[in-house]
Design a protein around this motif. Structure first.
Motif, short mmCIF file in Angstrom:
data_model
loop_
_atom_site.label_atom_id
_atom_site.label_comp_id
_atom_site.label_asym_id
_atom_site.label_seq_id
_atom_site.Cartn_x
_atom_site.Cartn_y
_atom_site.Cartn_z
N GLY A 20 0.82 -1.22 0.00
CA GLY A 20 0.00 0.00 0.00
C GLY A 20 0.84 1.25 0.00
O GLY A 20 0.53 2.23 -0.70
N LEU A 21 1.92 1.24 0.77
CA LEU A 21 2.81 2.39 0.84
C LEU A 21 3.50 2.61 -0.50
O LEU A 21 3.58 3.73 -0.99
CB LEU A 21 3.83 2.21 1.95
N ALA A 22 4.00 1.52 -1.10
CA ALA A 22 4.68 1.64 -2.40
C ALA A 22 3.72 2.21 -3.45
O ALA A 22 4.08 3.12 -4.21
CB ALA A 22 5.21 0.27 -2.84
N GLY A 58 0.93 8.86 -5.74
CA GLY A 58 0.61 10.09 -5.02
C GLY A 58 -0.76 10.06 -4.37
O GLY A 58 -1.39 11.10 -4.18
N THR A 59 -1.20 8.89 -4.00
CA THR A 59 -2.54 8.71 -3.45
C THR A 59 -2.81 9.59 -2.23
O THR A 59 -3.89 10.15 -2.11
CB THR A 59 -2.76 7.23 -3.06
N TYR A 60 -1.84 9.70 -1.35
CA TYR A 60 -2.05 10.46 -0.12
C TYR A 60 -1.23 11.74 -0.08
O TYR A 60 -0.88 12.24 0.97
CB TYR A 60 -1.77 9.59 1.10
N GLY A 61 -0.93 12.27 -1.25
CA GLY A 61 -0.25 13.56 -1.33
C GLY A 61 1.14 13.50 -1.91
O GLY A 61 1.43 14.13 -2.91
N GLU A 62 2.01 12.71 -1.32
CA GLU A 62 3.40 12.67 -1.77
C GLU A 62 3.59 11.70 -2.93
O GLU A 62 3.15 10.55 -2.86
CB GLU A 62 4.31 12.24 -0.61
N THR A 63 4.20 12.15 -4.00
CA THR A 63 4.59 11.27 -5.09
C THR A 63 6.11 11.21 -5.11
O THR A 63 6.76 12.25 -5.20
CB THR A 63 4.08 11.80 -6.45
N SER A 64 6.63 10.03 -4.99
CA SER A 64 8.08 9.85 -5.04
C SER A 64 8.37 8.51 -5.69
O SER A 64 8.24 7.47 -5.04
CB SER A 64 8.69 9.90 -3.64
N ALA A 96 9.94 2.92 -5.64
CA ALA A 96 10.78 1.83 -6.15
C ALA A 96 11.49 1.12 -5.00
O ALA A 96 11.59 -0.12 -4.99
CB ALA A 96 11.80 2.37 -7.15
N SER A 97 11.96 1.89 -4.04
CA SER A 97 12.62 1.31 -2.87
C SER A 97 11.65 0.42 -2.09
O SER A 97 12.02 -0.68 -1.66
CB SER A 97 13.14 2.43 -1.98
#
Length: 124
Positions: A85-87, A93-99, A104-105
């Motif tokens: 879910g976190l990945a 960017g589901t909860y704001g942050e897209t990284s 990938a990590s």
């Protein structure tokens, strides 16, 4: 267990969502990763495989930062569903942050978790 009992109305003959949430939060604070993940799913408006959850009135965007932190905590506790879910949340960017780098990590960690699991290991 207490959260489910409150939600099913075992103490007052009617469902008690507030009592359910109280006990779910207490279990999460106590370090029970299944409760941390359930709380994240509850705030996201998603069902849990392990608990019946009360409906929370609010916008997922409002709870986004909290959901992401809860997923990070559960993922750090070796929860495969939380790591997935976190990945995905970081990827899209589901909860704001897209990284994409962090996503990938996390996908790599998830892959390692799944690759190293034996068939006897339960999936949380």
């Amino acid at each position: 267990e207490m959260a489910n009992l409150f939600l099913k109305g075992r103490f007052d003959d009617k469902p008690d969502g507030k009592g359910c949430l109280f006990h779910l939060v207490q279990a999460a604070k106590g370090g029970l990763m299944i409760a941390v993940l359930a709380l994240a799913r509850c705030l996201a408006g998603l069902p849990s495989e392990d608990f019946d959850l009360p409906e929370i009135v609010g916008d997922v965007e409002e709870f986004g930062p909290v959901i992401q932190v809860l997923l990070e905590v559960a993922a750090a506790g070796s929860s495969e569903p939380a790591m997935a879910g976190l990945a995905m949340a970081l990827h899209y960017g589901t909860y704001g942050e897209t990284s994409w780098a962090r996503a990938a990590s996390k996908y790599k960690v998830l892959w390692d978790m799944m690759k190293n699991r034996t068939y006897e290991d339960p999936i949380d």
